[in-house]
Design a protein around this motif. Sequence first.
Motif, PDB file in Angstrom:
ATOM      1  N   GLY A  85       0.684  -1.297   0.049  1.00 16.94           N
ATOM      2  CA  GLY A  85       0.015   0.193  -0.126  1.00 16.94           C
ATOM      3  C   GLY A  85       0.974   1.434   0.021  1.00 16.94           C
ATOM      4  O   GLY A  85       0.220   2.375  -0.359  1.00 16.94           O
ATOM      5  N   ARG A  86       2.210   1.068   0.588  1.00 16.65           N
ATOM      6  CA  ARG A  86       2.958   2.360   0.638  1.00 16.65           C
ATOM      7  C   ARG A  86       3.286   2.916  -0.976  1.00 16.65           C
ATOM      8  O   ARG A  86       3.796   3.945  -1.384  1.00 16.65           O
ATOM      9  N   SER A  87       3.083   1.950  -1.771  1.00 17.53           N
ATOM     10  CA  SER A  87       3.417   2.095  -3.242  1.00 17.53           C
ATOM     11  C   SER A  87       2.227   2.728  -4.005  1.00 17.53           C
ATOM     12  O   SER A  87       2.494   3.089  -5.265  1.00 17.53           O
ATOM     13  N   LEU A  88       1.004   2.805  -3.420  1.00 13.27           N
ATOM     14  CA  LEU A  88      -0.225   3.246  -4.251  1.00 13.27           C
ATOM     15  C   LEU A  88      -0.466   4.815  -4.154  1.00 13.27           C
ATOM     16  O   LEU A  88      -0.104   5.305  -2.915  1.00 13.27           O
ATOM     17  N   ASP A  89      -1.013   5.222  -5.110  1.00  9.71           N
ATOM     18  CA  ASP A  89      -1.385   6.720  -4.937  1.00  9.71           C
ATOM     19  C   ASP A  89      -2.908   6.616  -4.657  1.00  9.71           C
ATOM     20  O   ASP A  89      -3.833   6.609  -5.720  1.00  9.71           O
ATOM     21  N   PHE A  90      -3.556   6.766  -3.617  1.00  5.74           N
ATOM     22  CA  PHE A  90      -4.860   6.782  -3.451  1.00  5.74           C
ATOM     23  C   PHE A  90      -5.477   7.892  -4.049  1.00  5.74           C
ATOM     24  O   PHE A  90      -6.720   7.943  -3.929  1.00  5.74           O
ATOM     25  N   SER A  91      -4.766   9.289  -3.950  1.00  8.08           N
ATOM     26  CA  SER A  91      -5.357  10.267  -4.386  1.00  8.08           C
ATOM     27  C   SER A  91      -6.393  10.257  -5.904  1.00  8.08           C
ATOM     28  O   SER A  91      -6.905  10.701  -6.256  1.00  8.08           O
ATOM     29  N   GLU A 149       3.898 -13.494 -14.152  1.00 10.32           N
ATOM     30  CA  GLU A 149       4.162 -12.420 -13.123  1.00 10.32           C
ATOM     31  C   GLU A 149       4.791 -11.253 -13.976  1.00 10.32           C
ATOM     32  O   GLU A 149       4.084 -10.323 -13.353  1.00 10.32           O
ATOM     33  N   ASP A 150       5.391 -11.190 -14.806  1.00 10.28           N
ATOM     34  CA  ASP A 150       6.062 -10.111 -15.536  1.00 10.28           C
ATOM     35  C   ASP A 150       4.671  -9.418 -16.273  1.00 10.28           C
ATOM     36  O   ASP A 150       4.831  -8.173 -16.212  1.00 10.28           O
ATOM     37  N   VAL A 151       3.794 -10.038 -16.751  1.00 10.07           N
ATOM     38  CA  VAL A 151       2.532  -9.451 -17.714  1.00 10.07           C
ATOM     39  C   VAL A 151       1.821  -8.788 -16.565  1.00 10.07           C
ATOM     40  O   VAL A 151       1.097  -7.669 -16.813  1.00 10.07           O
ATOM     41  N   GLN A 152       1.452  -9.364 -15.299  1.00  6.03           N
ATOM     42  CA  GLN A 152       0.638  -9.079 -14.284  1.00  6.03           C
ATOM     43  C   GLN A 152       1.349  -7.528 -13.889  1.00  6.03           C
ATOM     44  O   GLN A 152       0.615  -6.527 -13.434  1.00  6.03           O
ATOM     45  N   PHE A 153       2.491  -7.453 -13.759  1.00  7.25           N
ATOM     46  CA  PHE A 153       3.086  -6.418 -13.100  1.00  7.25           C
ATOM     47  C   PHE A 153       3.059  -5.223 -13.885  1.00  7.25           C
ATOM     48  O   PHE A 153       2.562  -4.134 -13.752  1.00  7.25           O
ATOM     49  N   LYS A 154       3.407  -5.488 -15.380  1.00  6.61           N
ATOM     50  CA  LYS A 154       3.335  -4.587 -16.077  1.00  6.61           C
ATOM     51  C   LYS A 154       2.085  -3.906 -16.338  1.00  6.61           C
ATOM     52  O   LYS A 154       1.770  -2.574 -16.677  1.00  6.61           O
ATOM     53  N   ALA A 155       1.121  -4.868 -16.503  1.00  5.52           N
ATOM     54  CA  ALA A 155      -0.346  -4.412 -16.896  1.00  5.52           C
ATOM     55  C   ALA A 155      -0.773  -3.508 -15.584  1.00  5.52           C
ATOM     56  O   ALA A 155      -1.462  -2.347 -15.633  1.00  5.52           O
ATOM     57  N   LEU A 156      -0.827  -3.897 -14.361  1.00 12.35           N
ATOM     58  CA  LEU A 156      -1.261  -3.277 -12.945  1.00 12.35           C
ATOM     59  C   LEU A 156      -0.466  -1.991 -12.973  1.00 12.35           C
ATOM     60  O   LEU A 156      -1.232  -1.099 -12.338  1.00 12.35           O
ATOM     61  N   ARG A 157       0.880  -1.717 -13.447  1.00  9.85           N
ATOM     62  CA  ARG A 157       1.314  -0.473 -13.184  1.00  9.85           C
ATOM     63  C   ARG A 157       0.790   0.752 -14.337  1.00  9.85           C
ATOM     64  O   ARG A 157       0.969   1.778 -14.103  1.00  9.85           O
ATOM     65  N   ALA A 194      -4.656   3.349 -12.920  1.00 12.90           N
ATOM     66  CA  ALA A 194      -4.688   4.523 -12.107  1.00 12.90           C
ATOM     67  C   ALA A 194      -4.314   4.364 -10.573  1.00 12.90           C
ATOM     68  O   ALA A 194      -5.109   3.750  -9.915  1.00 12.90           O
ATOM     69  N   GLY A 195      -3.247   4.947 -10.182  1.00  7.67           N
ATOM     70  CA  GLY A 195      -2.921   4.732  -8.720  1.00  7.67           C
ATOM     71  C   GLY A 195      -1.940   3.778  -8.440  1.00  7.67           C
ATOM     72  O   GLY A 195      -1.420   3.660  -7.608  1.00  7.67           O
ATOM     73  N   PHE A 196      -1.764   2.781  -9.501  1.00  9.91           N
ATOM     74  CA  PHE A 196      -0.547   1.830  -9.242  1.00  9.91           C
ATOM     75  C   PHE A 196       0.684   1.955 -10.086  1.00  9.91           C
ATOM     76  O   PHE A 196       1.314   0.928 -10.197  1.00  9.91           O
ATOM     77  N   GLU A 197       0.936   3.330 -10.532  1.00 15.38           N
ATOM     78  CA  GLU A 197       2.202   3.645 -11.565  1.00 15.38           C
ATOM     79  C   GLU A 197       3.402   3.131 -10.787  1.00 15.38           C
ATOM     80  O   GLU A 197       4.271   2.687 -11.437  1.00 15.38           O
ATOM     81  N   ASN A 198       3.343   3.086  -9.431  1.00 16.35           N
ATOM     82  CA  ASN A 198       4.570   2.750  -8.718  1.00 16.35           C
ATOM     83  C   ASN A 198       4.623   1.362  -7.943  1.00 16.35           C
ATOM     84  O   ASN A 198       5.180   1.379  -6.960  1.00 16.35           O
TER      85      ASN A 198
END
Length: 623
Positions: free
Chosen positions: A206-212, A317-325, A328-332
């Motif tokens: 959660g520290r890596s998410l932008d909840f705004s 896992e690499d596809v999951q990570f790339k897509a989730l990034r 919105a809010g999951f960029e990092n």
Amino acid sequence: MFEKEYDVIVVGGGHAGSEAAAAAANLGCKTLLITMNLQNIAQMSCNPAMGGIAKGQIVREIDALGGYSGIVSDRTAIQFKMLNKSKGPAMWSPRVQSDRMRFAEEWRLLLEQTANLDFYQEMVSGLLIEKNKIAGVRTSLGIEVKSKSVVLTNGTFLNGLIHIGEKQFGGGRAGERAATGITEELIDLGFEAGRMKTGTPPRVDGRSLDFSKMVEQPGDETPDKFSYTNLTQPLGKQRSCHMTYTSPIVHELLREGFDRSPMFNGRIQSIGPRYCPSIEDKINRFADKDRHQIFVEPEGWDTVEYYVNGFSTSLPEDVQFKALRSVAGFENVKFFRPGYAIEYDYFPPTQLAHTLETKIVDGLYFAGQINGTTGYEEAASQGMIAGINAALKVKEKDPFILQRNEAYIGVLIDDLITKGTEEPYRMFTSRAEYRTLLRQDNADFRLTPKSYEIGLASSDRMKRMEEKKSKSDAFYQFFKETSVQPEDINPILEAKNSAPVSQSGKMFKIFARPQISLDDLKEIDQVSDYIDTHALDNEILEQTEIQVKYAGYIEKEKNNADKLNRLEDVKIPKDFDYSKLKSLSFEAKEKMSKIKPATVSQASRISGVSPSDISVLLVYMGR
């Protein structure tokens, strides 16, 4: 190491196993809970939440019967919501967001405080059977433990196989080994088995998410609770969930991995849950939609781990990570672990009786995902019924069976054993034909007396229920008997755009109008004085309002249920030979010979059995 012989052995410590063990022990049976890891009792393997549409009704029913799920959910909740409040009360469904770690801890502590219950950590690899009757279990160390009955609640562990992209490995869930031996032994005994799949999304930091960049989803302003007891309290503070969306870019990135997806390249051939599809399944089946909701759910009060609800996947896992990034809010975003799919063995539940006892082995019961269901609540309710019936059988007492008009649990079990399931079964309000009777608010009225009668629900539960019912019935009668004058009620009616009255009349008729609520009637001194004098709480006020508003519908459903129950009284002998009824259709003969319905009512619900087949059956049985 063990008792000479247990009354009940429960195999598996998930939601089904935990409720089964608690029920059997609380009914006075010497009970042993054997599980592969005692640290993971009642682990929330998927989303950290209890309840929801129809599932919330099931949790209330478990609590009304004297189970633990409602108490644990209340004590470890971090958010409460009553879903479907914009619809009628038959659809209202409580749901809590849970603290995952504390949920499992609270369950463990409650079970440890339960008399008659022993624990053992090991894998059960086989069953002891003597003359088609269960005699105990055999562990992977070769230890034999004797028992008069056994409840199998193996979850996703039977020959479990985990898939992440092109990688696959044995496991019952992430970080835990699969259970082997039992499936093969049951097949040798004549059981039919199948494979199902389910999946889970990534867990993230959660520290890596932008909840705004997300939409906040707070809990109810005045939160309720699950348990009818005074052992829990509503939440004083809550944690919010958040919502965001996928996008065409996210979908395109996911599609790039489809050639490595076990769902699409043939590695997974078993069927997954229709109503909880993976993200790759969603964008494939609903190609016209350019976005899907993602709910970001905290895993507890203090942890930074979040559950990405709506992003269940078995892609690499690499596809999951790339897509989730790209969400919105999951960029990092940083992963705690990737999502995965799991395949496991199940046994079509048409091989069970309404008690959840198997038809092939006397004293052997199945509960939970082994029966083809999905969801903590569905599993817990089956565990409870299996545990109750295993205990009652040992005590040589009548079985405990809930009818379709008595509980969602009754609908669930009847659906499973009568219709079977070829995909993971999930409960919905639409599955219950008597849902106006089966509301979340009246589960204690419906079920606590039944549970008290068999010795499970405590006298304190029964006393609380009787007091509540007495006050609610009296308040209902108050509206039936009390008249109101036009000068007192007309200002309220006019303010609500409801037709005024010209003469005094019973308050019940006014209250039954859809525009008029109890809050409106509190403006009348007679009503407010009654509430204050009798110290009526919100639970009783809500119960009474529903009873008044839906009196006609409730009466109609009761009459329909009574008609159906007449067929429940027409029993069919266990060894009945359907082949001798020449007027029965071939399909009816085949289906009824296999399922062996206990009553004509159950026979009428079997897929492929027509009304004319039921008429033939009734004529033959002299009815």
